[in-house]
Design an enzyme around this catalytic site. Sequence first.
Site, PDB file in Angstrom:
ATOM      1  CG  ASP A  43      -2.183  -0.830   0.977  1.00  0.00           C
ATOM      2  OD1 ASP A  43      -2.143  -1.710   0.096  1.00  0.00           O
ATOM      3  OD2 ASP A  43      -3.189  -0.594   1.653  1.00  0.00           O
ATOM      4  CB  CYS A  84       1.187  -6.083   3.701  1.00  0.00           C
ATOM      5  SG  CYS A  84       2.873  -5.794   4.325  1.00  0.00           S
ATOM      6  CG  ASP A  85      -2.266  -2.538   4.525  1.00  0.00           C
ATOM      7  OD1 ASP A  85      -1.237  -2.900   5.096  1.00  0.00           O
ATOM      8  OD2 ASP A  85      -2.611  -1.359   4.463  1.00  0.00           O
ATOM      9  CE  LYS A  86      -6.381  -2.981   1.646  1.00  0.00           C
ATOM     10  NZ  LYS A  86      -5.068  -2.461   2.019  1.00  0.00           N
ATOM     11  CB  CYS A 103       4.576   0.219   8.084  1.00  0.00           C
ATOM     12  SG  CYS A 103       5.155   0.252   6.368  1.00  0.00           S
ATOM     13  CD  GLU A 133      -4.758   2.285   2.794  1.00  0.00           C
ATOM     14  OE1 GLU A 133      -5.069   1.318   3.496  1.00  0.00           O
ATOM     15  OE2 GLU A 133      -3.581   2.680   2.661  1.00  0.00           O
ATOM     16  CB  SER A 163      -3.055   4.665   5.322  1.00  0.00           C
ATOM     17  OG  SER A 163      -2.022   4.029   6.047  1.00  0.00           O
TER      18      SER A 163
END
Length: 557
Positions: free
Chosen positions: A78, A119-121, A191, A442, A468
Amino acid sequence: MRSDNVTKGDQQAPHRSLFNALGYTKEEQERPLVGIVCSYNEIVPGHMNLDKICDAVKMGVAMAGGTPVMFPAIAVCDGIAMGHIGMKYSLVTRDLICDSTECMALAHQFDALVMIPNCDKNVPGLLMAAARLNIPTVFVSGGPMLPGRVQGCNTSLSSLFEAVGAKAAGKMTDEELLEYEEHGCPTCGSCSGMYTANSMNCLTEAIGMGLRGNGTIPAVYSERIRLAKHAGMKVMELYEKNIRPRDIMTEKAFLNALTVDMALGCSTNTMLHLPAIAHEAGVDLNMDIANEISAKTPNLCHLAPAGHTYMPELNEAGGVYAVMNELSKKDLLYTDLITVTGKTVGENIKDAKNKNPEVIRPVENPYSETGGIAVLKGNIAPDSGVVKRSAVVPEMMVHEGPARVFDCEEDAISAIKSGKIVAGDVVVIRYEGPKGGPGMREMLNPTSAIAGMGLGSCVALITDGRFSGASRGASIGHISPEAAVGGPIALIEEGDIISINIPENSLNVKVSDEELAGRREKWTPREPEITTGYLARYRELVTSGNRGAILELPKSV
């Protein structure tokens, strides 16, 4: 065994021949086949270490009597996708990940799965797949990044985006920006603040699908490798006991996850992902319940961007289990639910100690008596909007100001960086929702620009897109219905007064119903800019943000 369909009997001789071609022995083919779903790649820092995690998981599976078989899942970074067309391709991968995992798992008849996202997804996409497939599954992520060090202070990716805003405002030199660039992201891993990736990895523990430490053990610690081996061994125990994801991801487990979410102060993206995962598990998770849970759940953690602590400190303080143990003191969790440990929530957390009350506030001394996320409603957001309340400064909890209206993220960023946004303004970014984007981008660039230019305590931002986990301030996203389907956010005009009251969970534009009705009569849908490829198909199937942006077939099908 499910894998008997590809390994047993005369009819499967051709199948066994193909396993032979892969180098699998007769003994390996006779054991349970365990799919290792690994999103290792060389473009996402949170995934560059997953080859090592995968090797450790495979060893654990083999030690416990299974045959591990790796296959990949995709991942978008992202941070790298931020601020351009690439971000349209972030949220949409959640469903690609889920669908492709379903295809691989059923086509090859795996008996169990270990999911290795980070990570995010990836995390929600694979949780959706686990719920859909409902075969024994354990999650083990790649772990969080260590924080960077700039000018003697810990820092992380969100500081980089804010530094860009500070440079644009003349508050930072080229040399200072370069120091952030070179030292802000020092290691592999997701992160290092309580951003979306770490939020979702922490919630795998809360919901019962990840082992202790899955959300918090740093990526560079050898303890993470040991955790991966234990995950491989544990999935074989789940297989033997036939404990499946839907045994674990019950309605009460999702309520536990929401409660822990509020205590940790997780990313607002969890309000998209939890309903989508619940949908796959056959659970109707109405986000209207979020404020009810928030009202009784104290916010115990202020990790970046809400505060100045980072994931390694949460890990050292006792991690997610320590937070859950604090919550259990007020009977806020269902503790009799089974988890991937083979034990109940209560058994898992009973010995967890809070080792640092500055990082994890005791339940008697929270940052606030209410949770870190709030769902807002009003004539702008009849269905809902979402804000990370724990990252809003006190002076912005109640705010009124003139609307500065933009129909895309890029136009808003240009206005912010050129000094056209001033104290008191409410930036409105629309046509960035699931359908309108398409892809629900985002908005870290505009929120970071606002913060970096020193406007974080006097400018709000609302959008039918999303934020985000690194965003902070009065950033209200997921406005539903979105502009693309004629939601009221499409009717706001430049200069309208926007009223935000986070304590009262309200979001309104000070325009009469009659005036809004008149504007609606004149409103016409925007023509989509993207008419081919995956995003065009996604736009046709995706639902509203308040429903988790799940995909549904048209009613005529």
